[in-house]
Enzyme design. Structure first.
Site, PDB file in Angstrom:
ATOM      1  N   ASN A   1       0.842  -1.078  -0.051  1.00  0.00           N
ATOM      2  CA  ASN A   1      -0.246  -0.149   0.069  1.00  0.00           C
ATOM      3  C   ASN A   1       0.698   1.379  -0.118  1.00  0.00           C
ATOM      4  O   ASN A   1       1.455   1.328   0.762  1.00  0.00           O
ATOM      5  CB  ASN A   1      -0.891  -0.077   1.152  1.00  0.00           C
ATOM      6  CG  ASN A   1      -2.081   1.158   1.267  1.00  0.00           C
ATOM      7  OD1 ASN A   1      -1.784   2.251   0.760  1.00  0.00           O
ATOM      8  ND2 ASN A   1      -3.106   0.723   1.712  1.00  0.00           N
TER       9      ASN A   1
ATOM     10  N   ARG B   1       4.160  18.430   1.710  1.00  0.00           N
ATOM     11  CA  ARG B   1       4.897  19.603   1.094  1.00  0.00           C
ATOM     12  C   ARG B   1       4.566  20.189  -0.083  1.00  0.00           C
ATOM     13  O   ARG B   1       5.159  21.246  -0.301  1.00  0.00           O
ATOM     14  CB  ARG B   1       6.226  18.771   1.271  1.00  0.00           C
ATOM     15  CG  ARG B   1       7.465  19.569   0.845  1.00  0.00           C
ATOM     16  CD  ARG B   1       7.971  20.554   2.094  1.00  0.00           C
ATOM     17  NE  ARG B   1       9.019  21.344   1.709  1.00  0.00           N
ATOM     18  CZ  ARG B   1      10.303  21.271   2.014  1.00  0.00           C
ATOM     19  NH1 ARG B   1      10.473  20.087   2.900  1.00  0.00           N
ATOM     20  NH2 ARG B   1      11.180  21.943   1.743  1.00  0.00           N
TER      21      ARG B   1
ATOM     22  N   HIS C   1      -5.637   3.578  -1.634  1.00  0.00           N
ATOM     23  CA  HIS C   1      -7.016   3.689  -0.704  1.00  0.00           C
ATOM     24  C   HIS C   1      -7.426   4.944  -0.917  1.00  0.00           C
ATOM     25  O   HIS C   1      -7.015   6.119  -0.014  1.00  0.00           O
ATOM     26  CB  HIS C   1      -6.894   3.278   0.765  1.00  0.00           C
ATOM     27  CG  HIS C   1      -8.147   3.405   1.407  1.00  0.00           C
ATOM     28  ND1 HIS C   1      -8.533   2.342   2.429  1.00  0.00           N
ATOM     29  CD2 HIS C   1      -9.272   3.924   1.187  1.00  0.00           C
ATOM     30  CE1 HIS C   1      -9.577   2.688   2.633  1.00  0.00           C
ATOM     31  NE2 HIS C   1     -10.466   3.676   2.147  1.00  0.00           N
TER      32      HIS C   1
ATOM     33  N   ARG D   1      -9.361   8.404  -0.966  1.00  0.00           N
ATOM     34  CA  ARG D   1     -10.568   9.204  -0.438  1.00  0.00           C
ATOM     35  C   ARG D   1     -11.258  10.375  -0.826  1.00  0.00           C
ATOM     36  O   ARG D   1     -10.286  10.994  -1.604  1.00  0.00           O
ATOM     37  CB  ARG D   1     -10.127   9.429   1.274  1.00  0.00           C
ATOM     38  CG  ARG D   1     -10.157   8.028   2.008  1.00  0.00           C
ATOM     39  CD  ARG D   1      -9.818   8.606   3.377  1.00  0.00           C
ATOM     40  NE  ARG D   1     -10.037   7.116   4.205  1.00  0.00           N
ATOM     41  CZ  ARG D   1      -9.123   6.267   4.622  1.00  0.00           C
ATOM     42  NH1 ARG D   1      -7.572   6.156   4.008  1.00  0.00           N
ATOM     43  NH2 ARG D   1      -9.392   5.185   5.346  1.00  0.00           N
TER      44      ARG D   1
ATOM     45  N   HIS E   1      -4.246  11.771   0.449  1.00  0.00           N
ATOM     46  CA  HIS E   1      -3.191  10.959   0.394  1.00  0.00           C
ATOM     47  C   HIS E   1      -3.206  10.743  -1.083  1.00  0.00           C
ATOM     48  O   HIS E   1      -2.717  11.639  -2.056  1.00  0.00           O
ATOM     49  CB  HIS E   1      -2.991   9.815   1.334  1.00  0.00           C
ATOM     50  CG  HIS E   1      -4.127   9.063   1.714  1.00  0.00           C
ATOM     51  ND1 HIS E   1      -5.059   8.688   0.725  1.00  0.00           N
ATOM     52  CD2 HIS E   1      -4.674   8.938   2.762  1.00  0.00           C
ATOM     53  CE1 HIS E   1      -5.956   8.026   1.489  1.00  0.00           C
ATOM     54  NE2 HIS E   1      -5.868   8.377   2.918  1.00  0.00           N
TER      55      HIS E   1
ATOM     56  N   GLU F   1      -8.593   0.129  -2.449  1.00  0.00           N
ATOM     57  CA  GLU F   1      -9.493  -0.065  -1.465  1.00  0.00           C
ATOM     58  C   GLU F   1     -10.296   0.987  -1.303  1.00  0.00           C
ATOM     59  O   GLU F   1     -10.036   2.232  -1.865  1.00  0.00           O
ATOM     60  CB  GLU F   1      -8.623  -0.300  -0.236  1.00  0.00           C
ATOM     61  CG  GLU F   1      -7.788  -1.487  -0.094  1.00  0.00           C
ATOM     62  CD  GLU F   1      -7.096  -1.501   1.142  1.00  0.00           C
ATOM     63  OE1 GLU F   1      -6.468  -2.450   1.722  1.00  0.00           O
ATOM     64  OE2 GLU F   1      -6.890  -0.491   2.011  1.00  0.00           O
TER      65      GLU F   1
ATOM     66  N   THR G   1      -8.334   6.385   9.341  1.00  0.00           N
ATOM     67  CA  THR G   1      -8.096   4.926   8.772  1.00  0.00           C
ATOM     68  C   THR G   1      -9.169   3.954   9.135  1.00  0.00           C
ATOM     69  O   THR G   1      -9.988   4.105   9.889  1.00  0.00           O
ATOM     70  CB  THR G   1      -6.764   4.557   9.290  1.00  0.00           C
ATOM     71  OG1 THR G   1      -6.398   3.350   8.786  1.00  0.00           O
ATOM     72  CG2 THR G   1      -6.936   4.343  10.830  1.00  0.00           C
TER      73      THR G   1
ATOM     74  N   HIS H   1      -4.143  -4.536   7.954  1.00  0.00           N
ATOM     75  CA  HIS H   1      -3.990  -3.591   8.882  1.00  0.00           C
ATOM     76  C   HIS H   1      -3.095  -4.003  10.023  1.00  0.00           C
ATOM     77  O   HIS H   1      -3.254  -5.087  10.857  1.00  0.00           O
ATOM     78  CB  HIS H   1      -5.588  -3.302   9.394  1.00  0.00           C
ATOM     79  CG  HIS H   1      -5.725  -1.950  10.002  1.00  0.00           C
ATOM     80  ND1 HIS H   1      -6.058  -1.024   9.176  1.00  0.00           N
ATOM     81  CD2 HIS H   1      -5.363  -1.411  11.241  1.00  0.00           C
ATOM     82  CE1 HIS H   1      -6.014   0.249   9.926  1.00  0.00           C
ATOM     83  NE2 HIS H   1      -5.813  -0.171  10.995  1.00  0.00           N
ATOM     84  N   ASP H   2      -2.105  -3.298  10.336  1.00  0.00           N
ATOM     85  CA  ASP H   2      -1.262  -3.152  11.424  1.00  0.00           C
ATOM     86  C   ASP H   2      -0.325  -4.585  11.424  1.00  0.00           C
ATOM     87  O   ASP H   2       0.310  -4.832  12.371  1.00  0.00           O
ATOM     88  CB  ASP H   2      -1.751  -3.253  12.981  1.00  0.00           C
ATOM     89  CG  ASP H   2      -2.270  -1.841  13.019  1.00  0.00           C
ATOM     90  OD1 ASP H   2      -2.015  -0.789  12.331  1.00  0.00           O
ATOM     91  OD2 ASP H   2      -3.087  -1.490  14.059  1.00  0.00           O
TER      92      ASP H   2
ATOM     93  N   GLY I   1       0.914  -1.260   4.402  1.00  0.00           N
ATOM     94  CA  GLY I   1       1.430  -0.113   4.036  1.00  0.00           C
ATOM     95  C   GLY I   1       2.284   0.751   5.008  1.00  0.00           C
ATOM     96  O   GLY I   1       3.397   1.044   4.917  1.00  0.00           O
TER      97      GLY I   1
END
Length: 239
Positions: free
Chosen positions: A7, A18, A43, A45, A50, A70, A101, A191-192, A214
């Site tokens: 990811n 930046r 992913h 949004r 991002h 995603e 998230t 996830h994690d 990711g």
């Protein structure tokens, strides 16, 4: 062998913080596959904080590995983007607008009709579908009824409990994955997950098709180097 999809959202987060184009998100996608990743995950949004929608369009044109998008299928803009880009896989996540998230899986019983409709639409477009679920038996059984190709087990709970008791942490995931396999569902996880807990998960549930990682991977890459960390994750998937 379980596949690794990288990811690259965090590359975009850093770029957007930046301005300009450093780091180059498209180059990150190219390099992820060049360094050995089996796929690239994004992913997007609606606020594009991002990954931007245009990033998604451009990434699809330049990579040869699997592309996984995603997102929240309750957002029409997401639906339109996926149907336009036609990735190999779409992973449906029950996010709310502005959510930091992902933090839970679908209630596959409550949203059975809705998920059946969404999944049918994406599958009709030739896109493999996966839905985010918690390791709960009723949710797994519900997932089998909505027509999805795969589930993605939401592994935050596993990651937290792993630090206390790995065997206990993985138990509900093993039960859920076993049940999912009995229904003929493919299994992803994410996830994690990180270098500390990944190999134990894969050794316990070796039929997991794919992990999507990711945040932890990018954090490790800051210290270890991007190419090296992708290879380390690939090595962690060998049972």
């Amino acid at each position: 062998m379980t596949k690794l999809s990288v990811n690259i959202n965090k590359f975009a987060t850093l770029r957007n913080s930046r301005g300009g184009n450093r780091p180059d998100v498209l180059q990150a996608a190219i390099d992820a596959q060049r360094f050995g990743a089996d796929g690239v995950t994004v992913h997007p949004r609606p606020d594009e904080r991002h990954i931007r929608y245009e990033d998604v369009r451009q990434i699809k044109q330049i990579i040869t590995t699997e592309f996984n998008i995603e997102g929240n299928c309750r957002e029409q803009s997401f639906i339109d983007l996926v149907l336009e880009v036609k990735p190999q896989q779409v992973t449906l996540v029950p996010d709310t607008t502005g959510q930091l998230t992902s933090d839970h899986g679908w209630n596959t019983i409550k949203y059975k009709n809705y998920l059946t409709e969404m999944i049918g639409m994406f599958k009709a477009a030739g896109i493999r579908t996966s839905i985010f679920v918690d390791p709960e038996m009723r949710m797994i059984e519900g997932a089998a009824e909505v027509g999805t190709d795969r589930i993605e087990l939401y592994t935050e709970r596993y990651a937290k409990q792993y630090l206390i008791d790995p065997r206990e942490a993985v138990q509900s995931y093993l039960v859920a994955a076993t049940r999912a396999r009995s229904f003929g569902l493919g299994i992803n996880a994410g996830h994690d997950l990180d270098l500390q807990n990944l190999n134990y998960l894969i050794k316990t549930i070796p039929w997991i098709d794919e992990v999507s990682i990711g945040h932890a991977l990018v954090c490790d890459a800051l210290y270890l180097g991007f190419e090296n960390v992708v290879q380390l994750y690939k090595r962690a998937l060998v049972v």
